[in-house]
Design a protein around this motif. Sequence first.
Motif, PDB file in Angstrom:
ATOM      1  N   PHE A 127       0.847  -1.189   0.000  1.00 40.17           N
ATOM      2  CA  PHE A 127       0.000   0.000   0.000  1.00 40.17           C
ATOM      3  C   PHE A 127       0.887   1.246   0.000  1.00 40.17           C
ATOM      4  O   PHE A 127       2.022   1.206   0.471  1.00 40.17           O
ATOM      5  CB  PHE A 127      -0.945   0.000   1.211  1.00 40.17           C
ATOM      6  N   PRO A 128       0.399   2.377  -0.525  1.00 38.87           N
ATOM      7  CA  PRO A 128       1.189   3.606  -0.571  1.00 38.87           C
ATOM      8  C   PRO A 128       1.259   4.273   0.807  1.00 38.87           C
ATOM      9  O   PRO A 128       0.424   4.003   1.678  1.00 38.87           O
ATOM     10  CB  PRO A 128       0.438   4.480  -1.575  1.00 38.87           C
ATOM     11  N   LEU A 129       2.258   5.134   0.985  1.00 37.26           N
ATOM     12  CA  LEU A 129       2.519   5.746   2.290  1.00 37.26           C
ATOM     13  C   LEU A 129       2.737   7.249   2.203  1.00 37.26           C
ATOM     14  O   LEU A 129       3.147   7.763   1.168  1.00 37.26           O
ATOM     15  CB  LEU A 129       3.809   5.165   2.895  1.00 37.26           C
ATOM     16  N   ASP A 130       2.519   7.916   3.326  1.00 41.05           N
ATOM     17  CA  ASP A 130       3.106   9.226   3.580  1.00 41.05           C
ATOM     18  C   ASP A 130       4.342   8.940   4.413  1.00 41.05           C
ATOM     19  O   ASP A 130       4.278   8.194   5.403  1.00 41.05           O
ATOM     20  CB  ASP A 130       2.157  10.134   4.376  1.00 41.05           C
ATOM     21  N   ILE A 131       5.473   9.496   4.008  1.00 39.35           N
ATOM     22  CA  ILE A 131       6.736   9.317   4.722  1.00 39.35           C
ATOM     23  C   ILE A 131       7.095  10.677   5.305  1.00 39.35           C
ATOM     24  O   ILE A 131       7.372  11.621   4.563  1.00 39.35           O
ATOM     25  CB  ILE A 131       7.838   8.787   3.789  1.00 39.35           C
ATOM     26  N   VAL A 132       7.073  10.773   6.644  1.00 41.98           N
ATOM     27  CA  VAL A 132       7.210  12.042   7.349  1.00 41.98           C
ATOM     28  C   VAL A 132       8.533  12.045   8.111  1.00 41.98           C
ATOM     29  O   VAL A 132       8.728  11.244   9.036  1.00 41.98           O
ATOM     30  CB  VAL A 132       6.029  12.241   8.328  1.00 41.98           C
ATOM     31  N   PHE A 133       9.443  12.954   7.735  1.00 35.89           N
ATOM     32  CA  PHE A 133      10.731  13.070   8.401  1.00 35.89           C
ATOM     33  C   PHE A 133      10.622  14.068   9.544  1.00 35.89           C
ATOM     34  O   PHE A 133      10.053  15.155   9.384  1.00 35.89           O
ATOM     35  CB  PHE A 133      11.806  13.523   7.406  1.00 35.89           C
ATOM     36  N   VAL A 134      11.181  13.691  10.711  1.00 33.95           N
ATOM     37  CA  VAL A 134      11.059  14.485  11.925  1.00 33.95           C
ATOM     38  C   VAL A 134      12.452  14.716  12.521  1.00 33.95           C
ATOM     39  O   VAL A 134      13.205  13.760  12.727  1.00 33.95           O
ATOM     40  CB  VAL A 134      10.157  13.765  12.960  1.00 33.95           C
ATOM     41  N   ASP A 135      12.782  15.964  12.815  1.00 35.35           N
ATOM     42  CA  ASP A 135      14.074  16.326  13.396  1.00 35.35           C
ATOM     43  C   ASP A 135      14.138  15.881  14.861  1.00 35.35           C
ATOM     44  O   ASP A 135      13.125  15.494  15.447  1.00 35.35           O
ATOM     45  CB  ASP A 135      14.294  17.835  13.284  1.00 35.35           C
ATOM     46  N   ALA A 136      15.313  15.966  15.484  1.00 35.37           N
ATOM     47  CA  ALA A 136      15.509  15.523  16.861  1.00 35.37           C
ATOM     48  C   ALA A 136      14.606  16.277  17.839  1.00 35.37           C
ATOM     49  O   ALA A 136      14.204  15.729  18.862  1.00 35.37           O
ATOM     50  CB  ALA A 136      16.973  15.682  17.259  1.00 35.37           C
ATOM     51  N   ASP A 137      14.271  17.526  17.528  1.00 35.68           N
ATOM     52  CA  ASP A 137      13.412  18.317  18.424  1.00 35.68           C
ATOM     53  C   ASP A 137      11.927  18.120  18.145  1.00 35.68           C
ATOM     54  O   ASP A 137      11.086  18.760  18.757  1.00 35.68           O
ATOM     55  CB  ASP A 137      13.772  19.800  18.352  1.00 35.68           C
ATOM     56  N   GLY A 138      11.575  17.226  17.206  1.00 37.84           N
ATOM     57  CA  GLY A 138      10.184  16.937  16.899  1.00 37.84           C
ATOM     58  C   GLY A 138       9.616  17.711  15.726  1.00 37.84           C
ATOM     59  O   GLY A 138       8.480  17.480  15.325  1.00 37.84           O
TER      60      GLY A 138
END
Length: 192
Positions: A127-138
């Motif tokens: 299935f397809p995805l949203d790929i969300v990158f998050v920095d160390a501080d959120g």
Amino acid sequence: MERRAGMVVLATVGVLVGGALVLQSGLWVDLVGTGEYERGTVTVTEGEDTADRTETPVGTATTGTTVAVRENDAGATLATVEVRIADTGTKRYVGLSETDSLAPDEGMLFVHEEVGTHAYVMRNMSFPLDIVFVDADGTITTIHHASLPEPGDETLHRYEGRGKYVLEVNRGWANRTGVSVGDRAELPERVA
């Protein structure tokens, strides 16, 4: 006659390019809709094991955790997601590839040892995805709306972003919830 054929070809190419842009950008979610979902911030708190919540057991699941996302720093909660934690190289490699589907409020949180530029691919995905990158501080730094590869296409598109964490959820989740770059994910102490 040649002029008319050229116009038809040009119009067809324009429609195809426009359609590809709508699909890649995730705008199709706004056009078609995806049902009703809770809007708000994503907060991560420790929870119960959710390994058995999908039809296919996921070897990468450790303990279940809830991630909450908030609009910017002190904004309202946009969404909450029950996640499995992938905090080793093997778990990150397998990811959700052995999962048939996710519920609207489920996902996986990938934890890297340090902040950096990381790349994710849609290897063996159903299935397809949203790929969300998050920095160390959120802080959310990048959101990709990842499609499944075309049947028979062996090429894996790399979805890159900078951060320490990566949240994978159903494609269209960011659009449904209003989550965008600059919003904040609240992460539990055990993964922060």
